[in-house]
Write an enzyme that holds these catalytic residues in place. Structure first.
Site, PDB file in Angstrom:
ATOM      1  N   LYS A 242       4.210   2.563  -8.577  1.00  0.00           N
ATOM      2  CA  LYS A 242       5.561   2.541  -8.011  1.00  0.00           C
ATOM      3  C   LYS A 242       5.501   2.438  -6.487  1.00  0.00           C
ATOM      4  O   LYS A 242       4.433   2.648  -5.893  1.00  0.00           O
ATOM      5  CB  LYS A 242       6.312   3.799  -8.450  1.00  0.00           C
ATOM      6  CG  LYS A 242       5.684   5.084  -7.957  1.00  0.00           C
ATOM      7  CD  LYS A 242       6.236   6.298  -8.696  1.00  0.00           C
ATOM      8  CE  LYS A 242       5.616   7.565  -8.147  1.00  0.00           C
ATOM      9  NZ  LYS A 242       5.891   8.738  -8.971  1.00  0.00           N
TER      10      LYS A 242
ATOM     11  N   TYR B 294       8.686  10.217  26.547  1.00  0.00           N
ATOM     12  CA  TYR B 294      10.040  10.776  26.501  1.00  0.00           C
ATOM     13  C   TYR B 294      10.025  12.290  26.665  1.00  0.00           C
ATOM     14  O   TYR B 294       9.207  12.974  26.057  1.00  0.00           O
ATOM     15  CB  TYR B 294      10.705  10.454  25.161  1.00  0.00           C
ATOM     16  CG  TYR B 294      11.228   9.046  25.074  1.00  0.00           C
ATOM     17  CD1 TYR B 294      12.207   8.584  25.955  1.00  0.00           C
ATOM     18  CD2 TYR B 294      10.744   8.183  24.092  1.00  0.00           C
ATOM     19  CE1 TYR B 294      12.686   7.300  25.861  1.00  0.00           C
ATOM     20  CE2 TYR B 294      11.235   6.884  23.990  1.00  0.00           C
ATOM     21  CZ  TYR B 294      12.203   6.454  24.876  1.00  0.00           C
ATOM     22  OH  TYR B 294      12.676   5.187  24.777  1.00  0.00           O
TER      23      TYR B 294
HETATM   24  C1  PLP Z   1       4.697   9.409  -9.213  1.00  0.00           C
HETATM   25  C2  PLP Z   1       4.450   9.882 -10.585  1.00  0.00           C
HETATM   26  C3  PLP Z   1       3.141   9.974 -11.082  1.00  0.00           C
HETATM   27  C4  PLP Z   1       1.921   9.805 -10.215  1.00  0.00           C
HETATM   28  O1  PLP Z   1       1.762  10.983  -9.466  1.00  0.00           O
HETATM   29  P1  PLP Z   1       0.545  11.211  -8.454  1.00  0.00           P
HETATM   30  O2  PLP Z   1       0.730  12.604  -7.989  1.00  0.00           O
HETATM   31  O3  PLP Z   1       0.721  10.223  -7.365  1.00  0.00           O
HETATM   32  O4  PLP Z   1      -0.712  11.004  -9.208  1.00  0.00           O
HETATM   33  C5  PLP Z   1       2.982  10.277 -12.424  1.00  0.00           C
HETATM   34  N1  PLP Z   1       4.051  10.508 -13.220  1.00  0.00           N
HETATM   35  C6  PLP Z   1       5.324  10.455 -12.760  1.00  0.00           C
HETATM   36  C7  PLP Z   1       6.450  10.746 -13.683  1.00  0.00           C
HETATM   37  C8  PLP Z   1       5.565  10.159 -11.432  1.00  0.00           C
HETATM   38  O5  PLP Z   1       6.818  10.141 -10.969  1.00  0.00           O
END
Ligand code: PLP
Length: 392
Positions: free
Chosen positions: A49, A268
């Site tokens: 994702k 800044y």
């Molecule tokens: C993002 C996600 C993962 C992966 O998690 P990591 O901590 O990056 O390994 C797995 N399952 C779900 C439902 C997620 O939202």
């Protein structure tokens, strides 16, 4: 100057980019294989994702597919449609589920919706009655209170003889809230709850563990694990030495090296006053690039709890940020480097093999996930295999 002009004439966009991101696909696939081994008897999926955590879903997805991954998780249907081109016969689960109007995109691209609420379930049942058999996954909430059917509903659904025959879940899953902390009792509670769910859905695959859950041991592995951050080289477990290979190297170009005298102030708000005559490298990265202002050396609230700000790596040394990070620029104090070791046009490593992405995250008061997924909008990306990244 002629060297600078040579650079400008170079046609390789990577060579002339102010910001560049190198993704080591070998490290990525080795990390995935490592997580697959740590998953024991369970199969390892790959979570891609958010554009594969900022590494690029096309290249990362294809490399993982070539390495043997056949189960993928994406957040949105668009990500699934893109990934399908690179992972032809893989199973692609869409974590945000299915919405009215998106059915065709699911069917045409053979994407599996993850059903995680009563509303989505009702919609899915209606879809099945119109289109016929189609696989889905069920997400059950075991204590996260984010997404998922309630346990009782999920278990009742498993035993519901009146449910349509075309309702064919292929996976039942849940997500751990505290798997980055092995000492948290919440892990066990969620495990026990998920065991009940998994038992109710005997015969189909069960999945509980993301990266952190894989490290919790075999009880948590079930049939399918879902590593994300660990594949990309980030820390999944707080306080443990990170065993993964770094995957992403972010670099930014030095625009100018200037000198400033002791007593003068920088950036800044003049939040830092120089204690000695200094050389400062002005680097073309700022918070608009995901290089978070909160890791400024001074002048931001976080410095009260984490005394030192962020660091970068150049010419064999780590160098500290001087003063506040601005929108497109960051100032690094390079006084401790030999005078001719840094020049305009050189690149500093913001994170990679020499500065852990999670150290940048700690200085910014966040987690590696957020750094990886925020950095990179303006970066030129390139991919390397077999560790050629040492050559840059
Ligand atoms: C993002 C996600 C993962 C992966 O998690 P990591 O901590 O990056 O390994 C797995 N399952 C779900 C439902 C997620 O939202």
């Amino acid at each position: 100057m002629t060297e600078l002009l040579d650079d400008f004439e170079n046609e390789d966009p990577f060579a002339t980019a102010g910001l560049r991101l190198t993704v080591d696909l070998t490290a990525l696939t080795e990390n995935w294989k490592d997580m697959a081994r740590r998953s024991g008897r369970a199969r390892a999926a790959a979570v891609v994702k958010a554009d594969a955590y900022g590494t690029g879903i096309e290249d990362a997805g294809e490399a993982l597919y070539m390495a043997g991954a056949r189960d993928f998780f994406v957040a949105t249907v668009d990500e699934g449609v893109t990934l399908r081109l690179y992972a032809p016969d893989a199973r692609i689960f869409v974590l945000s589920g299915i919405w009215p109007g998106t059915e065709r995109r699911f069917f045409e691209n053979d994407l599996v919706p993850v059903i995680s609420s009563e509303e989505q379930l009702a919609f899915w049942m209606a879809v099945l009655s119109e289109y016929g058999d189609y696989p889905c996954a069920l997400h059950v909430d075991t204590g996260f209170n984010r997404l998922g059917l309630a346990m009782d509903e999920a278990i009742a659904l498993a035993d519901d003889v009146s449910r349509p025959a075309s309702f064919a879940p292929v996976l039942v899953m849940s997500h751990l809230a505290c798997s980055d902390d092995p000492s948290s009792p919440i892990n066990r509670h969620q495990l026990e709850s998920f065991r009940r769910v998994s038992a109710a859905y005997e015969g189909i695959d069960s999945s509980l563990a993301a990266s952190g859950g894989i490290f919790l041991g075999s009880d948590y592995h079930f049939d399918l694990t879902r590593p994300g951050i660990s594949m990309y080289g980030g820390e999944a477990v707080s306080g443990m030495t990170n065993p993964m290979r770094p995957v992403v190297t972010a670099e930014a170009r030095i625009i100018q090296v200037r000198t400033a005298n002791a007593g003068q102030s920088v950036s800044y708000g003049h939040s830092v006053q120089l204690k000695r005559d200094s050389r400062l490298a002005i680097v073309s990265v700022g918070y608009a690039d995901g290089y978070m202002r909160s890791q400024s050396s001074t002048g931001v609230p976080l410095r009260q709890s984490v005394p030192q700000g962020g660091q970068a790596f150049i010419a064999g040394r780590t160098v500290p940020i001087a003063g506040r990070i601005s929108m497109d620029m960051t100032i690094f104090d390079v006084t401790d480097l030999p005078e001719n070791a840094v020049r305009a046009g050189d690149y500093v490593e913001l994170f990679g093999k020499n500065v852990a992405v999670d150290d940048v995250a700690r200085a910014a008061g966040t987690i590696g996930y957020e750094i990886l997924t925020s950095i990179g909008l303006r970066h030129e990306r390139r991919y390397v295999v077999d560790d050629e990244s040492d050559a840059i």
